[in-house]
Write a protein that holds these residues in place. Structure first.
Motif, PDB file in Angstrom:
ATOM      1  N   ILE A  22      36.906  70.307 102.317  1.00 34.56           N
ATOM      2  CA  ILE A  22      36.361  69.962 103.627  1.00 34.56           C
ATOM      3  C   ILE A  22      36.020  68.482 103.612  1.00 34.56           C
ATOM      4  O   ILE A  22      35.133  68.038 102.885  1.00 34.56           O
ATOM      5  N   SER A  23      36.745  67.739 104.413  1.00 34.20           N
ATOM      6  CA  SER A  23      36.561  66.293 104.515  1.00 34.20           C
ATOM      7  C   SER A  23      35.877  65.990 105.843  1.00 34.20           C
ATOM      8  O   SER A  23      36.445  66.239 106.908  1.00 34.20           O
ATOM      9  N   ALA A  24      34.652  65.491 105.774  1.00 33.21           N
ATOM     10  CA  ALA A  24      33.935  65.099 106.991  1.00 33.21           C
ATOM     11  C   ALA A  24      34.127  63.597 107.188  1.00 33.21           C
ATOM     12  O   ALA A  24      34.002  62.820 106.239  1.00 33.21           O
ATOM     13  N   VAL A  25      34.454  63.215 108.415  1.00 32.85           N
ATOM     14  CA  VAL A  25      34.677  61.805 108.739  1.00 32.85           C
ATOM     15  C   VAL A  25      33.957  61.448 110.041  1.00 32.85           C
ATOM     16  O   VAL A  25      33.770  62.308 110.899  1.00 32.85           O
ATOM     17  N   PRO A  26      33.565  60.183 110.201  1.00 34.53           N
ATOM     18  CA  PRO A  26      32.915  59.773 111.447  1.00 34.53           C
ATOM     19  C   PRO A  26      33.813  59.912 112.681  1.00 34.53           C
ATOM     20  O   PRO A  26      33.420  60.489 113.680  1.00 34.53           O
ATOM     21  N   SER A  27      35.043  59.383 112.620  1.00 37.26           N
ATOM     22  CA  SER A  27      35.971  59.473 113.753  1.00 37.26           C
ATOM     23  C   SER A  27      37.391  59.182 113.280  1.00 37.26           C
ATOM     24  O   SER A  27      37.627  58.165 112.626  1.00 37.26           O
ATOM     25  N   LEU A  28      38.319  60.055 113.647  1.00 38.80           N
ATOM     26  CA  LEU A  28      39.715  59.867 113.262  1.00 38.80           C
ATOM     27  C   LEU A  28      40.289  58.566 113.813  1.00 38.80           C
ATOM     28  O   LEU A  28      41.245  58.027 113.269  1.00 38.80           O
ATOM     29  N   ASP A  29      39.692  58.072 114.872  1.00 37.61           N
ATOM     30  CA  ASP A  29      40.202  56.883 115.554  1.00 37.61           C
ATOM     31  C   ASP A  29      39.617  55.590 114.983  1.00 37.61           C
ATOM     32  O   ASP A  29      39.339  54.640 115.710  1.00 37.61           O
ATOM     33  N   ASN A  73      47.177  78.406  98.456  1.00 38.89           N
ATOM     34  CA  ASN A  73      45.839  78.956  98.694  1.00 38.89           C
ATOM     35  C   ASN A  73      44.766  77.878  98.858  1.00 38.89           C
ATOM     36  O   ASN A  73      43.578  78.184  98.877  1.00 38.89           O
ATOM     37  N   VAL A  74      45.181  76.624  98.991  1.00 37.57           N
ATOM     38  CA  VAL A  74      44.242  75.520  99.226  1.00 37.57           C
ATOM     39  C   VAL A  74      44.441  75.012 100.653  1.00 37.57           C
ATOM     40  O   VAL A  74      45.567  74.689 101.043  1.00 37.57           O
ATOM     41  N   VAL A  75      43.356  74.966 101.421  1.00 38.83           N
ATOM     42  CA  VAL A  75      43.427  74.395 102.768  1.00 38.83           C
ATOM     43  C   VAL A  75      42.590  73.122 102.806  1.00 38.83           C
ATOM     44  O   VAL A  75      41.576  73.012 102.117  1.00 38.83           O
ATOM     45  N   VAL A  76      43.046  72.163 103.600  1.00 35.23           N
ATOM     46  CA  VAL A  76      42.307  70.924 103.798  1.00 35.23           C
ATOM     47  C   VAL A  76      41.837  70.912 105.245  1.00 35.23           C
ATOM     48  O   VAL A  76      42.643  70.957 106.177  1.00 35.23           O
ATOM     49  N   LEU A  77      40.521  70.882 105.410  1.00 35.88           N
ATOM     50  CA  LEU A  77      39.904  70.845 106.735  1.00 35.88           C
ATOM     51  C   LEU A  77      39.257  69.482 106.910  1.00 35.88           C
ATOM     52  O   LEU A  77      38.488  69.046 106.046  1.00 35.88           O
ATOM     53  N   THR A  78      39.574  68.815 107.999  1.00 36.42           N
ATOM     54  CA  THR A  78      38.903  67.556 108.320  1.00 36.42           C
ATOM     55  C   THR A  78      38.050  67.807 109.551  1.00 36.42           C
ATOM     56  O   THR A  78      38.548  68.255 110.585  1.00 36.42           O
ATOM     57  N   ILE A  79      36.764  67.528 109.418  1.00 32.08           N
ATOM     58  CA  ILE A  79      35.814  67.784 110.496  1.00 32.08           C
ATOM     59  C   ILE A  79      35.219  66.467 110.957  1.00 32.08           C
ATOM     60  O   ILE A  79      34.788  65.643 110.141  1.00 32.08           O
ATOM     61  N   SER A  80      35.218  66.271 112.275  1.00 29.88           N
ATOM     62  CA  SER A  80      34.587  65.092 112.874  1.00 29.88           C
ATOM     63  C   SER A  80      33.932  65.517 114.177  1.00 29.88           C
ATOM     64  O   SER A  80      34.045  66.663 114.602  1.00 29.88           O
ATOM     65  N   LEU A  81      33.284  64.565 114.818  1.00 32.91           N
ATOM     66  CA  LEU A  81      32.691  64.834 116.130  1.00 32.91           C
ATOM     67  C   LEU A  81      33.623  64.419 117.261  1.00 32.91           C
ATOM     68  O   LEU A  81      33.258  64.488 118.426  1.00 32.91           O
ATOM     69  N   ASP A  82      34.850  64.015 116.904  1.00 31.10           N
ATOM     70  CA  ASP A  82      35.841  63.695 117.929  1.00 31.10           C
ATOM     71  C   ASP A  82      36.099  64.937 118.781  1.00 31.10           C
ATOM     72  O   ASP A  82      36.057  66.064 118.284  1.00 31.10           O
ATOM     73  N   LEU A  83      36.426  64.723 120.055  1.00 31.20           N
ATOM     74  CA  LEU A  83      36.794  65.849 120.906  1.00 31.20           C
ATOM     75  C   LEU A  83      38.094  66.465 120.397  1.00 31.20           C
ATOM     76  O   LEU A  83      38.977  65.749 119.908  1.00 31.20           O
ATOM     77  N   PRO A  84      38.244  67.777 120.510  1.00 34.42           N
ATOM     78  CA  PRO A  84      39.456  68.440 120.030  1.00 34.42           C
ATOM     79  C   PRO A  84      40.737  67.860 120.631  1.00 34.42           C
ATOM     80  O   PRO A  84      41.759  67.777 119.952  1.00 34.42           O
TER      81      PRO A  84
END
Length: 171
Positions: free
Chosen positions: A53-60, A81-92
């Motif tokens: 799980i990679s949290a980032v401020p903004s993809l942009d 069996n490994v997933v990479v999730l990137t989570i930000s507060l950017d709109l979907p």
């Protein structure tokens, strides 16, 4: 809500993180985010997988762009069996547009914009900026936290080799 200082800076300026300090070996907190179609997602949606799980401020932004592209590239060599999730507060919608333009096909982007559920549960919401701090969590298939990296300076990239090594060590 707990506030923590002395952990990160943004462009050299000290910032405050909101939420608990998670520990390796602890059960990962659940969270509620949404995917590109506004479908709610939680940790249960990735049951039985090893999660980066990679949290980032903004993809942009340049560093988040580089980081997500790098994890997308690294994901091609990871077991199924490994997933990479990137989570930000950017709109979907913005996440979906960015992924299409960047050719991201291995990283799953998720948005925490509605409830800040992930940011608050994982202790990575920056009080002053109302953004997620750059951080990476590796969870095993039973959702136990096996690796944590809170990048001390938000504008710096994470240690990719350490993250990938931690995930591969669980396979």
């Amino acid at each position: 809500m707990q506030e923590r200082t002395g952990i990160i800076t943004f462009k050299g300026n000290p910032m405050t993180l909101i939420g608990p300090e998670l520990k390796i070996g602890a059960a990962a907190p659940d969270f509620r985010v949404v995917d590109a179609t506004l479908t709610p997602r939680s940790i249960a949606d990735y049951a039985g997988t090893i999660k980066i799980i990679s949290a980032v401020p903004s993809l942009d932004t340049p560093v988040c762009d580089t980081e997500t592209r790098r994890f997308n590239s690294e994901a091609t060599a990871l077991p199924a069996n490994v997933v990479v999730l990137t989570i930000s507060l950017d709109l979907p919608f913005a996440q979906k547009r960015w992924c299409g333009a960047a050719g991201i096909d291995r990283v799953i982007t998720l948005s925490d914009y509605q409830e800040r559920s992930f940011g608050l549960a994982y202790g990575v919401l920056i009080k002053e900026l109302k953004l997620l701090t750059r951080s990476v969590f590796v969870l095993d298939a039973q959702n136990i936290i096996r690796y944590i990296q809170i990048v001390p300076e938000v504008t710096h990239e994470p240690d990719y080799a350490a993250v990938i090594s931690a995930a591969k060590g669980l396979c």
